[in-house]
Design a protein around this motif. Structure first.
Motif, short mmCIF file in Angstrom:
data_model
loop_
_atom_site.label_atom_id
_atom_site.label_comp_id
_atom_site.label_asym_id
_atom_site.label_seq_id
_atom_site.Cartn_x
_atom_site.Cartn_y
_atom_site.Cartn_z
N LEU A 26 37.39 43.74 81.89
CA LEU A 26 36.19 43.35 82.64
C LEU A 26 35.34 44.57 83.00
N MET A 27 35.99 45.64 83.45
CA MET A 27 35.27 46.86 83.79
C MET A 27 34.60 47.46 82.55
N LEU A 28 35.30 47.38 81.43
CA LEU A 28 34.77 47.92 80.17
C LEU A 28 33.54 47.15 79.73
N SER A 31 30.66 48.08 82.09
CA SER A 31 30.16 49.43 81.82
C SER A 31 29.38 49.47 80.51
N TYR A 32 29.85 48.72 79.50
CA TYR A 32 29.16 48.69 78.21
C TYR A 32 27.76 48.10 78.34
N ARG A 33 27.65 46.99 79.10
CA ARG A 33 26.34 46.37 79.28
C ARG A 33 25.39 47.29 80.06
N LEU A 34 25.93 47.96 81.07
CA LEU A 34 25.11 48.87 81.86
C LEU A 34 24.70 50.09 81.06
N GLN A 35 25.62 50.60 80.25
CA GLN A 35 25.31 51.78 79.45
C GLN A 35 24.25 51.46 78.40
N LEU A 46 32.62 56.39 82.10
CA LEU A 46 33.42 55.21 82.43
C LEU A 46 33.94 54.55 81.16
N LEU A 47 33.06 54.42 80.17
CA LEU A 47 33.47 53.80 78.91
C LEU A 47 34.63 54.57 78.28
N VAL A 48 34.52 55.88 78.25
CA VAL A 48 35.58 56.71 77.66
C VAL A 48 36.90 56.53 78.41
N VAL A 88 39.11 61.49 83.88
CA VAL A 88 37.79 61.06 83.44
C VAL A 88 37.22 59.99 84.36
N ILE A 89 38.06 59.03 84.78
CA ILE A 89 37.52 57.93 85.59
C ILE A 89 37.12 58.40 86.98
N ASN A 90 37.80 59.40 87.52
CA ASN A 90 37.42 59.91 88.83
C ASN A 90 36.11 60.70 88.76
#
Length: 389
Positions: A26-28, A31-35, A46-48, A88-90
């Protein structure tokens, strides 16, 4: 080898990995739509990180259902992926609030490189901890695990004070620290209970839930900010002309009592010429703030164009006139300028365009008859209307 055997709770591992895959998925997607619509570095980071986390948990899921074998290299690779993803996520969370600066970039790559060096120094396939006959759950990367443990307090010090949701972020780091600490304790065989793995997995799920909430709330904030910027004037923060007229049309259709205030700053061009654009902009913002304060709770204020500011006041005629006079008096008292004001109260069959045109005409009458005054359009004489029209 005479080492204590700790039973792996396969069902717990399956549950943890499955739930985490759903949350991360869900987070992916988010993030994909926002990116796709906003090419910010934060969303790419975030995607990475989410892709790495997803790969790691899919691997754990495959191992839990015996679709893949947990070899020493897979075990080590999974551990290293876990550390990479956490770093990376932090940094991605930080970048949701701030742009990555050179110093931050140095920390980012430094921590990744250090994790790699520690990981390969810690990973020795020919050592007892990686012997082929050793059960998977007794394999360990003690230095890499310790490094992962220290990252949580480091990020708490680095990022928590400068992001918009410090409590949720600190809570997520506290959960991550606890989960990693329990994993280390379990690795060394201090706990034999089957429920131990399940509880550690539960903490992992809670960690990703907190991250999802943090990301979701930040996305809502960003969307609200984008929407706000699309309907407001960048300089004064008042509503722009298009939004203002839309709201006025809605109010006209409703038939509820309301009126329009039309203001024009007196001698604004002279102010620009004598004091410069910067001072003129400050004065414009000051007058805009007065309009915002005087219409709060009873209407809204907008920028019609240039030094022309407008407002809607819902309520009876006396409320409209009181607000207009208060705006005029406060402007004279609190700023370097005065304003000429026109008001027009709603009447049946009036349109939004008519109200604005009539309020503008009343303002023009104020402007040409001494300035720094309020004129009610209804009180203008027919000769005055004809002259100013």
């Amino acid at each position: 080898m005479d080492q204590p055997m700790r039973t792996i709770d396969i069902s717990g591992q399956f549950f943890t990995s499955a739930i985490t895959v759903v949350i991360v998925g869900l987070m992916l997607f988010m993030s994909y739509r926002l990116q796709g619509s906003n090419r910010r570095q934060a969303f790419r980071s975030l995607l990475v990180s989410l892709v790495i986390i997803l790969i790691y948990n899919l691997l754990q899921l495959a191992i839990a259902i015996d679709a893949a074998e947990q070899t020493a290299w897979i075990f080590f690779g999974g551990k290293l992926l876990q550390v990479y993803a956490f770093i990376v996520i932090n940094f991605a969370v930080f970048e949701l609030y701030h742009r990555r600066r050179p110093r931050t970039r140095l920390w980012f790559f430094g921590l990744l490189v250090l994790a790699t060096l520690i990981g390969f120094a810690d990973f020795m396939p020919d050592a007892p901890a990686y012997a082929s006959d050793l059960p998977v759950d007794l394999r360990s990367t003690p230095v890499l695990d310790g490094y992962m443990l220290l990252l949580s307090p480091l990020f708490a010090l680095m990022f928590a004070p400068v992001i918009g949701q410090p409590r949720k972020y600190l809570a997520s780091l506290f959960i991550a620290f606890g989960s990693q600490l329990m994993a280390i304790i379990g690795t060394f065989g201090f706990s034999e209970a089957r429920s131990y793995d399940s509880f550690t997995g539960f903490l992992t799920v809670v960690y990703y839930c907190l991250l999802f909430i943090l990301l979701f709330e930040r996305v809502v904030e960003l969307l609200q900010s984008v929407y706000r910027s699309s309907i407001t004037d960048g300089l004064t923060n008042l509503y722009n002309r298009r939004y203002f007229m839309g709201k006025l049309e809605q109010l006209v259709r409703s038939g509820r009592p309301h009126g329009v205030i039309f203001c024009d700053i007196d001698n604004f061009k002279r102010l620009n010429d004598t004091h410069g654009h910067h001072k003129a902009d400050l004065v414009l913002k000051q007058v805009a703030a007065i309009l915002t304060e005087e219409t709060e709770g009873v209407g809204l204020a907008g920028r019609y164009g240039g030094e022309e500011l407008v407002a809607i006041v819902a309520g009876p005629m006396n409320a409209l006139l009181s607000a207009a006079e208060s705006i005029r008096a406060r402007t004279e008292k609190e700023s370097l300028v005065t304003i000429s004001v026109g008001v027009r109260f709603y009447e049946p069959n009036a349109t939004a365009e008519t109200l604005m045109k009539d309020a503008d005409q009343a303002m023009y009458y104020s402007k040409t008859n001494g300035k720094n005054r309020v004129t009610d359009f209804a009180k203008l004489k027919g000769s005055d209307r004809a002259t100013t029209g």
